[in-house]
Design a protein around this motif. Sequence first.
Motif, mmCIF file in Angstrom:
data_model
loop_
_atom_site.group_PDB
_atom_site.id
_atom_site.type_symbol
_atom_site.label_atom_id
_atom_site.label_comp_id
_atom_site.label_asym_id
_atom_site.label_seq_id
_atom_site.Cartn_x
_atom_site.Cartn_y
_atom_site.Cartn_z
ATOM 1 N N SER A 322 41.306 42.551 51.829
ATOM 2 C CA SER A 322 41.430 42.634 50.367
ATOM 3 C C SER A 322 42.472 41.650 49.870
ATOM 4 N N GLY A 323 42.182 41.100 48.691
ATOM 5 C CA GLY A 323 43.163 40.231 48.062
ATOM 6 C C GLY A 323 44.207 41.013 47.276
ATOM 7 N N SER A 324 44.013 42.314 47.123
ATOM 8 C CA SER A 324 44.976 43.131 46.392
ATOM 9 C C SER A 324 46.229 43.365 47.230
ATOM 10 N N ARG A 325 47.365 43.404 46.553
ATOM 11 C CA ARG A 325 48.625 43.680 47.244
ATOM 12 C C ARG A 325 49.120 45.088 46.940
ATOM 13 N N THR A 326 48.261 45.914 46.373
ATOM 14 C CA THR A 326 48.611 47.308 46.113
ATOM 15 C C THR A 326 47.477 48.198 46.604
ATOM 16 N N ALA A 327 47.839 49.412 46.994
ATOM 17 C CA ALA A 327 46.856 50.395 47.442
ATOM 18 C C ALA A 327 47.366 51.773 47.059
ATOM 19 N N ARG A 328 46.450 52.702 46.918
ATOM 20 C CA ARG A 328 46.808 54.073 46.550
ATOM 21 C C ARG A 328 46.235 55.031 47.590
ATOM 22 N N ILE A 329 47.086 55.935 48.056
ATOM 23 C CA ILE A 329 46.669 56.985 48.992
ATOM 24 C C ILE A 329 46.698 58.307 48.253
ATOM 25 N N GLY A 330 45.616 59.061 48.353
ATOM 26 C CA GLY A 330 45.553 60.391 47.759
ATOM 27 C C GLY A 330 45.297 61.434 48.823
ATOM 28 N N LEU A 331 46.151 62.464 48.863
ATOM 29 C CA LEU A 331 45.970 63.593 49.776
ATOM 30 C C LEU A 331 45.609 64.812 48.939
ATOM 31 N N GLY A 332 44.386 65.286 49.073
ATOM 32 C CA GLY A 332 43.943 66.446 48.301
ATOM 33 C C GLY A 332 43.821 67.667 49.194
ATOM 34 N N TRP A 333 44.804 68.564 49.095
ATOM 35 C CA TRP A 333 44.787 69.794 49.891
ATOM 36 C C TRP A 333 43.967 70.836 49.131
ATOM 37 N N GLN A 334 42.712 70.939 49.487
ATOM 38 C CA GLN A 334 41.831 71.904 48.849
ATOM 39 C C GLN A 334 41.789 73.188 49.666
ATOM 40 N N ARG A 335 41.067 74.168 49.159
ATOM 41 C CA ARG A 335 41.061 75.465 49.818
ATOM 42 C C ARG A 335 40.438 75.397 51.219
ATOM 43 N N GLY A 336 39.356 74.681 51.331
ATOM 44 C CA GLY A 336 38.683 74.630 52.629
ATOM 45 C C GLY A 336 38.596 73.259 53.235
ATOM 46 N N ALA A 337 39.279 72.277 52.665
ATOM 47 C CA ALA A 337 39.155 70.927 53.190
ATOM 48 C C ALA A 337 40.376 70.105 52.804
ATOM 49 N N LEU A 338 40.595 69.039 53.573
ATOM 50 C CA LEU A 338 41.607 68.032 53.267
ATOM 51 C C LEU A 338 40.863 66.754 52.909
ATOM 52 N N GLU A 339 41.125 66.251 51.697
ATOM 53 C CA GLU A 339 40.484 65.022 51.247
ATOM 54 C C GLU A 339 41.496 63.886 51.295
ATOM 55 N N LEU A 340 41.109 62.825 52.000
ATOM 56 C CA LEU A 340 41.931 61.626 52.113
ATOM 57 C C LEU A 340 41.252 60.516 51.332
ATOM 58 N N ARG A 341 42.008 59.857 50.462
ATOM 59 C CA ARG A 341 41.435 58.815 49.609
ATOM 60 C C ARG A 341 42.345 57.587 49.646
ATOM 61 N N VAL A 342 41.748 56.429 49.889
ATOM 62 C CA VAL A 342 42.481 55.158 49.888
ATOM 63 C C VAL A 342 41.724 54.197 48.980
ATOM 64 N N ASP A 343 42.431 53.670 47.948
ATOM 65 C CA ASP A 343 41.824 52.747 46.980
ATOM 66 C C ASP A 343 42.629 51.455 46.941
ATOM 67 N N ASP A 344 41.918 50.361 46.736
ATOM 68 C CA ASP A 344 42.594 49.102 46.438
ATOM 69 C C ASP A 344 41.818 48.411 45.330
ATOM 70 N N GLU A 345 42.483 47.491 44.634
ATOM 71 C CA GLU A 345 41.892 46.845 43.472
ATOM 72 C C GLU A 345 41.003 45.662 43.825
ATOM 73 N N GLY A 346 41.091 45.190 45.094
ATOM 74 C CA GLY A 346 40.274 44.026 45.457
ATOM 75 C C GLY A 346 40.877 42.751 44.875
ATOM 76 N N PRO A 347 40.156 41.663 44.858
ATOM 77 C CA PRO A 347 38.796 41.509 45.395
ATOM 78 C C PRO A 347 38.795 41.286 46.901
ATOM 79 N N ALA A 348 37.628 41.351 47.508
ATOM 80 C CA ALA A 348 37.511 41.089 48.940
ATOM 81 C C ALA A 348 37.754 39.614 49.211
ATOM 82 N N THR A 349 38.483 39.339 50.295
ATOM 83 C CA THR A 349 38.804 37.948 50.635
ATOM 84 C C THR A 349 37.704 37.281 51.436
ATOM 85 N N GLY A 350 36.862 38.100 52.106
ATOM 86 C CA GLY A 350 35.814 37.508 52.952
ATOM 87 C C GLY A 350 36.346 36.966 54.249
#
Length: 401
Positions: A322-350
């Motif tokens: 990725s050409g982005s220099r920032t990323a976001r990690i989300g930890l969602g502690w739900q009742r029956g599951a753990l959700e992990l989320r990683v986002d970046d703004e891009g763009p892809a460098t190829g």
Amino acid sequence: MEDQREHQGPPWRRWVERTGRSPAWRSALVVAVLAQVGSGWAERAQTGRVSLDWFARLLLLLGPALLLLRHRYPVAVVYGVAVVTLVYVGAGFPYGPVFVSLAVACFAAVIAGRRRAAWGAIGVLWAGHLLIGHWFYRWLPPAGDGPAPWAQELGITAWVLAMLALSELVRVRREQWARERAERAAAERRRVDEERLRIARELHDVLAHSISVINVQAGVGLALLDTDPEQARTALTTIKAASKEALGEVRQVLDTLRSPGDAPRTPAPGLDRLPELVEQAAAAGLAVEVAVEGSPRALAPGMDLAAFRILQEALTNVVRHSGSRTARIGLGWQRGALELRVDDEGPATGDPAGGSGNGLVGMRERASALGGTIKAGPRPDGGFQVVARLPLKAASIQEDP
């Protein structure tokens, strides 16, 4: 030395270990002794039969001698023993252990899968005995002999059926044991394959992340070596720290591989090391924001390790692709599951950046092993997103003390 001692045993013991069967000569010797001694006792009890002579003794030896070949030629042996037994009975010699040879030969034929041959040999003996006892007795010894009583024929028939039933029972049990051995061997192969896959995933995750950080920092160091020596020094320091950590984790994996029964010397990484992961990403030039939703809970080691490795691989992909220099990690502690989320703004460098292409595959394998799922792909507004959902089963959560 121990392997050499194992191979220095008697040949018959090595044969038993290789085939799972006892050597033929041992049982044949027992049958021969039983036939010789038991027939002598039968001669004294059956005064109306022909006395044992050299020909009778030869027949009593010939049956057990044929048993030596029963594992290699079960069909020929069972018919040969049936003929020898029929000649013995037709000669008028006393009944006795002569039938034991036929029982052992039929047993071996059934075990070898030659059931028709065993039944055929028994049929030959039974039909021949009927003809001798009710027709040919007029011309066969002993002189003055009468027809055999039908009660005797019923007893012989019952003995034959019992012998065949026992042979079938042993055959079924042996087939069941063979299936169980094959299932155990297949289960052991699956365990070996799963362990090999686990080690491959660990090595990939460790090396991919660390080498990516080292690659980025090496590029920074080379670019700033002349213009900004202090910044280049910082990049080299980061390379040293990343390589040291990678060596430590690789050593841990290799120690586990060398001694699979021993506990690892250092604990496996988990979500408690997420701040370190964020610092390593920052050293590679990637600013990471972490957001937590819900109440965190203590996870079992396997679940904790999988969550950490998924986040580590997702950040590694951001650094690499990725050409982005920032990323976001989300930890969602739900009742029956753990959700992990990683986002970046891009763009892809190829730029492949030396990757093996197994990152997403490894993440999916980790999630699937725990009953979870992985979704990865471009976001509608640009950039890339990885979402992992791991079920929090009762067995996967540790109670807090």
